[in-house]
Design an enzyme around this catalytic site. Sequence first.
Site, PDB file in Angstrom:
ATOM      1  N   GLU A   1      54.937 -12.000  -3.122  1.00 27.25           N
ATOM      2  CA  GLU A   1      54.070 -13.136  -2.753  1.00 27.25           C
ATOM      3  C   GLU A   1      54.834 -14.391  -2.324  1.00 27.25           C
ATOM      4  O   GLU A   1      54.531 -15.497  -2.771  1.00 27.25           O
ATOM      5  CB  GLU A   1      53.125 -13.466  -3.929  1.00 27.25           C
ATOM      6  CG  GLU A   1      52.250 -12.292  -4.317  1.00 27.25           C
ATOM      7  CD  GLU A   1      51.263 -12.603  -5.437  1.00 27.25           C
ATOM      8  OE1 GLU A   1      51.340 -13.694  -6.027  1.00 27.25           O
ATOM      9  OE2 GLU A   1      50.415 -11.749  -5.722  1.00 27.25           O
TER      10      GLU A   1
ATOM     11  N   ASN B   1      56.457  -7.352  -1.254  1.00 27.81           N
ATOM     12  CA  ASN B   1      55.062  -7.081  -1.613  1.00 27.81           C
ATOM     13  C   ASN B   1      54.239  -8.370  -1.512  1.00 27.81           C
ATOM     14  O   ASN B   1      54.692  -9.434  -1.949  1.00 27.81           O
ATOM     15  CB  ASN B   1      55.047  -6.570  -3.069  1.00 27.81           C
ATOM     16  CG  ASN B   1      53.714  -5.992  -3.498  1.00 27.81           C
ATOM     17  OD1 ASN B   1      53.175  -5.108  -2.839  1.00 27.81           O
ATOM     18  ND2 ASN B   1      53.180  -6.470  -4.621  1.00 27.81           N
TER      19      ASN B   1
ATOM     20  N   HIS C   1      44.063  -6.351  -2.388  1.00 25.72           N
ATOM     21  CA  HIS C   1      42.973  -6.821  -3.258  1.00 25.72           C
ATOM     22  C   HIS C   1      41.848  -7.238  -2.314  1.00 25.72           C
ATOM     23  O   HIS C   1      41.844  -8.347  -1.775  1.00 25.72           O
ATOM     24  CB  HIS C   1      43.436  -7.986  -4.133  1.00 25.72           C
ATOM     25  CG  HIS C   1      44.478  -7.575  -5.134  1.00 25.72           C
ATOM     26  ND1 HIS C   1      44.196  -6.688  -6.155  1.00 25.72           N
ATOM     27  CD2 HIS C   1      45.790  -7.894  -5.265  1.00 25.72           C
ATOM     28  CE1 HIS C   1      45.293  -6.493  -6.880  1.00 25.72           C
ATOM     29  NE2 HIS C   1      46.272  -7.206  -6.358  1.00 25.72           N
TER      30      HIS C   1
ATOM     31  N   GLU D   1      48.298  -2.309  -4.703  1.00 27.36           N
ATOM     32  CA  GLU D   1      47.458  -2.850  -5.787  1.00 27.36           C
ATOM     33  C   GLU D   1      45.973  -2.789  -5.415  1.00 27.36           C
ATOM     34  O   GLU D   1      45.203  -3.703  -5.710  1.00 27.36           O
ATOM     35  CB  GLU D   1      47.853  -4.306  -6.107  1.00 27.36           C
ATOM     36  CG  GLU D   1      49.319  -4.471  -6.433  1.00 27.36           C
ATOM     37  CD  GLU D   1      49.711  -5.909  -6.789  1.00 27.36           C
ATOM     38  OE1 GLU D   1      48.825  -6.737  -7.072  1.00 27.36           O
ATOM     39  OE2 GLU D   1      50.930  -6.184  -6.790  1.00 27.36           O
TER      40      GLU D   1
ATOM     41  N   ASP E   1      42.220  -2.749  -4.948  1.00 25.53           N
ATOM     42  CA  ASP E   1      40.896  -2.795  -5.575  1.00 25.53           C
ATOM     43  C   ASP E   1      39.957  -3.441  -4.564  1.00 25.53           C
ATOM     44  O   ASP E   1      40.394  -4.173  -3.674  1.00 25.53           O
ATOM     45  CB  ASP E   1      40.865  -3.495  -6.944  1.00 25.53           C
ATOM     46  CG  ASP E   1      41.611  -4.818  -7.022  1.00 25.53           C
ATOM     47  OD1 ASP E   1      41.689  -5.530  -5.995  1.00 25.53           O
ATOM     48  OD2 ASP E   1      42.094  -5.156  -8.113  1.00 25.53           O
TER      49      ASP E   1
END
Length: 465
Positions: free
Chosen positions: A158, A199, A235, A263, A265
């Site tokens: 990030e 990432n 996400h 990750e 979702d």
Amino acid sequence: MITTTKRLGAVAVALASVTALTVILSPAASAAAPLRDLAAAKGRYFGNSMTAGDFNDSAYRALNAREAGVVTPGNEMKWDATQPSRGNFTFTRGDQVVAGAVAANQKVRGHTLVWHSQTPPWVQNLSATDMRSAMVNHINTVMGHYKGKVFAWDVVNEAFAEDGTRRQSFWQQKLGDGYIADAFRIARAADPTAKLYYNDYNTDGIGAKSDGVYNMVKAFKEQGVPIDGVGLQAHLIVGQVPSTMRQNMQRLADLGVDVAITELDIRMRTPADSAKLAQQARDYTAVVNACLAVARCVGITTWGLSDNHSWIPGVFPGEGAALPFDGNLQPKPAYDAMVSAFGNVPTTTTTTTTTSVPGDANCRVTDTINAWNTGLTSSITVTNTGTAPIDGWSLAFTLPGGQTITSGWNATYSPTSGQVAARNVSYNATLAPNASVTIGFQANHTGNTAAPPSFTLNGSACTTA
Ligand code: XIL
């Protein structure tokens, strides 16, 4: 009016006061092949994030062992967990995750070494020189401890802002632009066998932020900075899977790096309902298809498997239900969708709308979509529900992003993407009261196989899902 969502082999759920009828048929679901095997058959992995505590929940541990071939520790390898005070390294909880994964014959993705978040204040307050040596020591010690046990690391997490410039973190402000390349060089030396990833989130589709990451990776490749992969956190929000996800992964892969969805979702406003769950299933399909379409997309990790093991409700108030299993560890339509997508079994989605909408509606539209990996057919039946004949008609709708019409029948379609008008041909211009006409088209898609959300006939809204 009812809404019914039916999974093969599952009980139909009827909810009063909702108005569409949706049937999702997932032929592969009954086979119940675990995702880890289906993904492996496609040369990918399917992974899950587990905390050390998650392994104490025996039913969840079993679900994780069944479905996931790779585990990412949810928090246990972050800086605040591994070096809470200077020089004081603690690997107990990280080791628990590794042990749990090994027991389930799973590989481990390391997450994460250099991040602005979940990093203790003692690091943030260091002078530049000291901070750099702390970074070197941290990477060396943590990667050294997990050498041979972790196959890939999110070295830096990030580090970009939404506009594609560097995030003004304490790392950036103290160490300047070079810290990311530095971290990768140190990481390569610390464990030459581990794959080294950058990432980030909101970098899933093409945009300013992913452009920033892309340009950094391009520069790293030109300069010989050791980077092996880019992680897209993914996400995501129901109905908002970026239509350019595949293209974005492909352009990164074309630079000579692997890509992983790290990750995943796909959250919604809670409570869930059958329409949202059906859309979520289409969204998961789109993500899996995007990965399968890119040779260097090596795997997909979801950030938890079931809705009671998700970070979403704690961080996004009012949102949740983001994962493929519900809070009772029962598979949701999203799970079946992933089974179908990894298994390469076309999912058939039929949406029948019987809603009355207020106003001047004089038409009802039923849209049946049959989708496969890259294409779909849409069969649209328009019924004149008014009392007067319609003489000459134009049905307007907006195609979801990534869909492009390649051929059509019983109407002329223009343009072939975006806001489309389907106009009558000479032999079906007149539609008597209660009469129907069925038209259709074939389209390419890039993952979003949804039907248009609404239709108008000669400018007035039709009843629609
Ligand atoms: C999350 C964890 O799941 C939570 O338990 C924790 O409180 C906050 O961090 N991006 C990342 C992950 O890279 O490390 C985050 O994990 C989710 C967002």
